[in-house]
Design a protein around this motif. Structure first.
Motif, mmCIF file in Angstrom:
data_model
loop_
_atom_site.group_PDB
_atom_site.id
_atom_site.type_symbol
_atom_site.label_atom_id
_atom_site.label_comp_id
_atom_site.label_asym_id
_atom_site.label_seq_id
_atom_site.Cartn_x
_atom_site.Cartn_y
_atom_site.Cartn_z
ATOM 1 N N ALA A 64 44.867 45.138 33.007
ATOM 2 C CA ALA A 64 43.889 46.222 33.145
ATOM 3 C C ALA A 64 44.046 46.972 34.464
ATOM 4 N N PHE A 65 44.633 46.315 35.468
ATOM 5 C CA PHE A 65 44.777 46.941 36.784
ATOM 6 C C PHE A 65 46.249 47.125 37.176
ATOM 7 N N LYS A 66 47.118 47.145 36.186
ATOM 8 C CA LYS A 66 48.540 47.385 36.422
ATOM 9 C C LYS A 66 48.798 48.882 36.412
ATOM 10 N N LEU A 83 37.366 44.822 39.530
ATOM 11 C CA LEU A 83 36.817 45.988 38.854
ATOM 12 C C LEU A 83 36.290 47.000 39.864
ATOM 13 N N SER A 84 35.660 46.528 40.907
ATOM 14 C CA SER A 84 35.037 47.416 41.892
ATOM 15 C C SER A 84 36.005 47.921 42.957
ATOM 16 N N ASN A 85 37.180 47.294 43.067
ATOM 17 C CA ASN A 85 38.050 47.621 44.197
ATOM 18 C C ASN A 85 39.483 48.012 43.845
ATOM 19 N N THR A 89 42.548 56.113 43.614
ATOM 20 C CA THR A 89 41.527 56.266 42.577
ATOM 21 C C THR A 89 41.288 54.935 41.875
ATOM 22 N N LEU A 90 40.033 54.603 41.655
ATOM 23 C CA LEU A 90 39.711 53.373 40.939
ATOM 24 C C LEU A 90 40.298 53.412 39.532
ATOM 25 N N PHE A 91 40.846 52.277 39.094
ATOM 26 C CA PHE A 91 41.371 52.207 37.740
ATOM 27 C C PHE A 91 40.242 52.373 36.725
ATOM 28 N N ALA A 140 39.746 39.220 48.068
ATOM 29 C CA ALA A 140 40.834 40.195 48.105
ATOM 30 C C ALA A 140 42.183 39.572 47.750
ATOM 31 N N THR A 141 42.330 38.283 48.023
ATOM 32 C CA THR A 141 43.607 37.619 47.742
ATOM 33 C C THR A 141 43.445 36.443 46.768
#
Length: 250
Positions: free
Chosen positions: A127-129, A183-185, A192-194, A243-244
Motif C-alpha cells: 500500500a505504501f510502495k 498511514l499517517s506518515n 505527498t501522503l500515499f 519510524a523504523t
C-alpha cells in the motif's frame, strides 16, 4: 492465591466488557457510519452452542468481531477521503465495495489479484510502495484484516478447546500501531501522503481515524493482558521506534 487470581481474572473480564461497550458507544460528527451497521449485533447463538464456550471464548468472539468492524469502518472512511483508490477497483459505491470485501470472504478468501494476492504485512507494505499502481486502500485493509485473522488462528468463532496465544494478541496490537503510523506518515518522493486520513488545519480537524485505531489497539491489548493472566503466561514486550519498527510475527 488461587481465589485472588480468579478475582483478578473476573475483574479484567469486566473491564474488557466495559471498554468495548464504551468504544462502541462513542460517536463523532466526523465519523462515517455504515448504513444499518453502526453498532454490530451479535449473531443469535443457540443454548447448545453457548455450552461449548467459556468467558474468554465469548470475549474472543467480541474482540475479533469488533476489530473487524473497525477495519470495515476505516476502509469506508479511507475510500471517502481517497476516491481515486476506489476507482482503481470498481465503479460501484464505497459501501458496496466494503460489503464485498468483508461479506464475501467465502468467495474470495481475501485473495485479490489487484493486490497481487498479498496478505498481512506484505499487503500493507504494498500500500505504501512508490511504484504500486493498484488500490492502496484495498491493500492496506486486506493486510490488516488478514493479520487480525492470522493472530486468532484463522478463526472468528471460539470454543473451550481453542487456545489463543496472548503474545500473538500483544504483537497484533503493536502491528496495528505500526500500520496506523505508516498511514499517517508514509509519503511519496514529492512529499505527498500515499493515503489521506487524519486532517488538522485552520478549517478542519478530523482525528476519527486515529480514534478508531486507538479503539482497536485498546481492545487487543486488554484482551492480551486478560489471556496472559488466565494462562499465567508472560508477554515479551517489544520497544520499537515507530519510524523504523518492523511488524511482529505470530
Amino acid at each position: 492465591m488461587g481465589r485472588i487470581s480468579k478475582n483478578i481474572t473476573r475483574l479484567i473480564i469486566s473491564l474488557m466488557f466495559l471498554s468495548i461497550l464504551s468504544a462502541c458507544a462513542t460517536t463523532s460528527n466526523n465519523t462515517a457510519t455504515l448504513p444499518g451497521k453502526a453498532i454490530p449485533e451479535q449473531q443469535d447463538r443457540s443454548a447448545i452452542n453457548q455450552l461449548g464456550k467459556g468467558d474468554f471464548d465469548r470475549m474472543a468472539d467480541v474482540e475479533v468481531r469488533e476489530n473487524s468492524e473497525s477495519l470495515r469502518l476505516l476502509m469506508l472512511k479511507l475510500y471517502k477521503r481517497n476516491p481515486r483508490e476506489l476507482q482503481k477497483s470498481t465503479s460501484d459505491s464505497a459501501e458496496k465495495m466494503v460489503d464485498w470485501v468483508f461479506d464475501g470472504e467465502a468467495q474470495h478468501h481475501y485473495q485479490f489479484e489487484g493486490v497481487n494476492n498479498r496478505l498481512g504485512a506484505d499487503a500493507i507494505f504494498l500500500a505504501f510502495k512508490a511504484d504500486y499502481t493498484g488500490d492502496r486502500v484495498l491493500a492496506f485493509i486486506i493486510g490488516l484484516q488478514t493479520m487480525l485473522l492470522k493472530a486468532h488462528g484463522g478463526k472468528t468463532d471460539f470454543y473451550l478447546n481453542d487456545n489463543i496465544d496472548p503474545q500473538h494478541m500483544y504483537n497484533l496490537a503493536r502491528n496495528i500501531e505500526i500500520a496506523a503510523w505508516k498511514l499517517s506518515n508514509a509519503r511519496d518522493e514529492t512529499g505527498t501522503l500515499f493515503l489521506l486520513s487524519n486532517e488538522i488545519n485552520d478549517k478542519d480537524k478530523n482525528l476519527s481515524f486515529e480514534r478508531e485505531f486507538g479503539k482497536m489497539i485498546g481492545r487487543t491489548d486488554l484482551f492480551a493482558i486478560g489471556l496472559a493472566e488466565k494462562s499465567q503466561r508472560l508477554i515479551s514486550r517489544v520497544v520499537q521506534s515507530l519510524a523504523t519498527a518492523v511488524f511482529l510475527p505470530f
